[in-house]
Design a protein around this motif. Sequence first.
Motif, short mmCIF file in Angstrom:
data_model
loop_
_atom_site.label_atom_id
_atom_site.label_comp_id
_atom_site.label_asym_id
_atom_site.label_seq_id
_atom_site.Cartn_x
_atom_site.Cartn_y
_atom_site.Cartn_z
N ALA A 1 9.68 0.22 -13.41
CA ALA A 1 11.02 0.58 -13.07
C ALA A 1 11.53 -0.53 -12.07
N ARG A 2 10.72 -1.13 -11.06
CA ARG A 2 11.32 -1.92 -10.42
C ARG A 2 11.60 -3.43 -10.97
N ALA A 3 11.05 -3.51 -12.17
CA ALA A 3 11.29 -4.83 -12.48
C ALA A 3 12.20 -4.63 -13.72
N ALA B 1 0.82 -1.12 0.02
CA ALA B 1 0.04 -0.07 0.04
C ALA B 1 0.86 1.36 0.17
N SER B 2 2.20 1.13 -0.26
CA SER B 2 3.02 2.35 -0.08
C SER B 2 2.79 2.98 -1.49
N SER B 3 2.61 2.50 -2.60
CA SER B 3 2.47 3.29 -4.04
C SER B 3 1.37 2.30 -4.86
N GLY B 4 1.07 3.00 -5.77
CA GLY B 4 0.44 2.13 -7.02
C GLY B 4 -0.89 1.92 -6.50
N ALA C 1 -4.81 -8.47 -0.67
CA ALA C 1 -3.60 -9.18 -0.60
C ALA C 1 -2.95 -8.68 -2.03
N ASN C 2 -2.27 -7.49 -2.19
CA ASN C 2 -2.00 -6.59 -3.39
C ASN C 2 -0.29 -6.72 -3.74
N ALA C 3 0.41 -6.95 -2.56
CA ALA C 3 1.87 -6.89 -2.95
C ALA C 3 2.51 -7.78 -3.83
N GLY C 4 3.30 -7.12 -4.56
CA GLY C 4 3.71 -8.06 -5.83
C GLY C 4 4.84 -7.34 -6.52
N GLN C 5 5.57 -8.16 -7.38
CA GLN C 5 6.68 -7.60 -7.97
C GLN C 5 7.04 -8.23 -9.44
N GLY C 6 7.47 -7.48 -10.12
CA GLY C 6 7.73 -8.19 -11.59
C GLY C 6 9.41 -8.40 -11.57
N PRO D 1 -1.70 -3.23 -17.93
CA PRO D 1 -0.46 -2.30 -17.85
C PRO D 1 -1.07 -1.01 -17.01
N THR D 2 -0.41 -0.77 -15.93
CA THR D 2 -0.93 0.36 -14.93
C THR D 2 0.30 1.19 -14.66
N ASP D 3 0.17 2.41 -14.70
CA ASP D 3 1.10 3.46 -14.23
C ASP D 3 1.46 3.41 -13.02
N THR D 4 2.61 2.47 -12.67
CA THR D 4 2.96 2.51 -11.09
C THR D 4 4.69 2.11 -11.01
N ASN D 5 5.26 2.24 -10.09
CA ASN D 5 6.61 2.06 -10.01
C ASN D 5 7.08 0.45 -10.60
N ALA E 1 4.47 -2.49 3.60
CA ALA E 1 5.41 -2.70 2.56
C ALA E 1 6.56 -2.82 2.97
N ASP E 2 7.58 -3.03 2.13
CA ASP E 2 8.79 -3.16 2.80
C ASP E 2 9.85 -2.00 2.77
N LEU E 3 9.47 -1.07 2.27
CA LEU E 3 10.44 0.07 2.23
C LEU E 3 9.73 1.27 3.19
N PRO E 4 10.57 2.14 3.97
CA PRO E 4 10.18 3.28 4.88
C PRO E 4 8.89 4.04 4.36
N VAL F 1 8.68 -15.58 -15.29
CA VAL F 1 8.46 -16.16 -13.87
C VAL F 1 7.34 -15.31 -13.40
N TYR F 2 7.18 -14.13 -13.66
CA TYR F 2 6.20 -13.04 -13.28
C TYR F 2 4.88 -13.50 -13.65
N ASN F 3 4.78 -13.72 -14.97
CA ASN F 3 3.48 -14.01 -15.73
C ASN F 3 3.04 -15.36 -15.18
N1 LIG Z 1 1.58 -2.07 -12.90
C1 LIG Z 1 0.99 -2.94 -13.45
O1 LIG Z 1 1.08 -2.75 -14.77
C2 LIG Z 1 0.26 -4.03 -12.93
C3 LIG Z 1 -0.49 -5.04 -13.82
C4 LIG Z 1 -1.17 -6.18 -13.27
C5 LIG Z 1 -0.97 -6.51 -11.82
N2 LIG Z 1 -0.19 -5.88 -11.39
C6 LIG Z 1 -0.04 -6.07 -9.76
O2 LIG Z 1 -0.47 -4.96 -8.96
C7 LIG Z 1 0.16 -4.94 -7.75
C8 LIG Z 1 0.73 -3.91 -7.21
O3 LIG Z 1 1.85 -3.47 -7.75
P1 LIG Z 1 2.03 -1.83 -8.51
O4 LIG Z 1 1.68 -2.11 -10.10
O5 LIG Z 1 0.89 -1.10 -7.68
O6 LIG Z 1 3.32 -1.47 -8.26
P2 LIG Z 1 4.35 -0.84 -7.09
O7 LIG Z 1 3.86 0.59 -7.14
O8 LIG Z 1 5.87 -1.51 -7.39
O9 LIG Z 1 3.58 -1.43 -5.90
C9 LIG Z 1 3.99 -2.67 -5.32
C10 LIG Z 1 3.70 -2.69 -3.86
O10 LIG Z 1 4.06 -3.89 -3.27
C11 LIG Z 1 5.13 -3.97 -2.22
N3 LIG Z 1 5.92 -4.91 -2.04
C12 LIG Z 1 6.61 -5.61 -3.31
N4 LIG Z 1 7.48 -6.62 -2.88
C13 LIG Z 1 7.20 -6.85 -1.53
C14 LIG Z 1 7.81 -7.39 -0.52
N5 LIG Z 1 8.63 -8.67 -0.71
N6 LIG Z 1 7.35 -7.12 1.03
C15 LIG Z 1 6.42 -5.98 1.24
N7 LIG Z 1 5.97 -5.53 0.25
C16 LIG Z 1 6.44 -5.69 -1.24
C17 LIG Z 1 5.85 -2.49 -2.55
O11 LIG Z 1 6.57 -1.99 -1.52
P3 LIG Z 1 7.74 -1.33 -1.51
O12 LIG Z 1 7.57 -0.44 -2.67
O13 LIG Z 1 7.98 -0.55 -0.04
O14 LIG Z 1 8.72 -2.33 -1.85
C18 LIG Z 1 4.66 -1.53 -3.16
O15 LIG Z 1 4.14 -1.05 -2.03
C19 LIG Z 1 1.37 -6.16 -7.63
O16 LIG Z 1 0.68 -7.59 -7.39
C20 LIG Z 1 1.50 -6.31 -9.41
O17 LIG Z 1 1.87 -7.63 -9.57
C21 LIG Z 1 0.53 -4.71 -11.57
#
Ligand SMILES: NC(=O)c1ccc[n+]([C@@H]2O[C@H](COP(=O)([O-])OP(=O)(O)OC[C@H]3O[C@@H](n4cnc5c(N)ncnc54)[C@H](OP(=O)(O)O)[C@@H]3O)[C@@H](O)[C@H]2O)c1
Length: 268
Positions: free
Chosen positions: A196-198, A19-22, A91-96, A189-193, A42-45, A156-158
């Motif tokens: 860049a992270r992936a 919930a820290s971003s996106g 349950a939303n946290a995730g990374q690519g 595809p959604t405009d978030t971090n 989330a895992d960052l401050p 792996v992400y997909n």
């Molecule tokens: N953006 C897209 O195009 C898209 C499309 C489909 C699905 N999604 C999914 O949407 C969800 C949210 O992603 P987003 O697009 O909003 O990207 P985002 O802005 O990078 O947000 C990801 C969030 O998850 C947290 N997170 C990631 N790994 C973590 C870990 N190991 N422990 C704790 N927190 C963690 C991040 O916290 P920190 O910043 O503190 O690490 C951040 O709050 C994800 O599940 C992603 O797979 C995104």
Amino acid sequence: MASASAPNSSQPLALVTGASSGIGFHLARCCAESGFDLLIAADLPEVHQAAQELSRLGTHVRSVQVNLDTRRGVDDLLAAAEGRPIEALLANAGQGLGQGFLDQDFDDVRKVIDTNIIGTLYLLQKVAREMRTRGQGRILITGSIAGFLPGAFQAVYNGSKAFIDSFSWALRNELKDTGVSVTCLMPGPTDTNFFARAGLLDTEIGQGKKDDPADVARTGFDAMMAGEGDVVAGLKNKLQVAMAGVTPSSVLAEQHRKMAEPGSAKHH
Ligand SMILES: NC(=O)c1ccc[n+]([C@@H]2O[C@H](COP(=O)([O-])OP(=O)(O)OC[C@H]3O[C@@H](n4cnc5c(N)ncnc54)[C@H](OP(=O)(O)O)[C@@H]3O)[C@@H](O)[C@H]2O)c1
């Protein structure tokens, strides 16, 4: 840990991860605007700054900085609820992770699987068991349309999202007579971090047109509150999912290659 815990609050408690971003930040905003107290992680401050911003909406917000790719992180998060029942779990946290699979660091591969699948399932099992005992609760799991596409150069992400999309429906069916609803949000595809992270910024999908995370979150939140099974955010994404259902996997993988191959941004 910024705590505004309110053990005596009469408002229902929503737990939102990532919930820290996106998308997660906007999901938390939807919860606050609908009268939920918030426990966010989330895992960052930066998660604490997000908490301050969300608390301006007039609800109680507690933020926890934890790594949700570990059981310990999930246990620490749940301990922060201080025994309050979690009425809604988002349950939303995730990374690519971009690049060819053979060129990826295996620690990075594990982090994607441990965050998107293992940590998410561990959290779901713990919270949903308590919801089932109480006979009520709402769960929103953030999957992705990527789960319908063989993800060449993000394999792996997909794959992790294919797992989550399928798992969500199965859990929903298992809980159908318990008062606990499970909804899967599948953004495109959604405009978030995320990009860049992936490490996907030099790709067509990284540079391409994207949806607004606030709109995507609103679509997901409303579907959760309506108790729907799943929701694909956006018409274009709905069409892509429909097409994926009738297109050979080899063609889908080649299409994904064109979008995600490193340097693919240059060709367009
Ligand atoms: N953006 C897209 O195009 C898209 C499309 C489909 C699905 N999604 C999914 O949407 C969800 C949210 O992603 P987003 O697009 O909003 O990207 P985002 O802005 O990078 O947000 C990801 C969030 O998850 C947290 N997170 C990631 N790994 C973590 C870990 N190991 N422990 C704790 N927190 C963690 C991040 O916290 P920190 O910043 O503190 O690490 C951040 O709050 C994800 O599940 C992603 O797979 C995104």
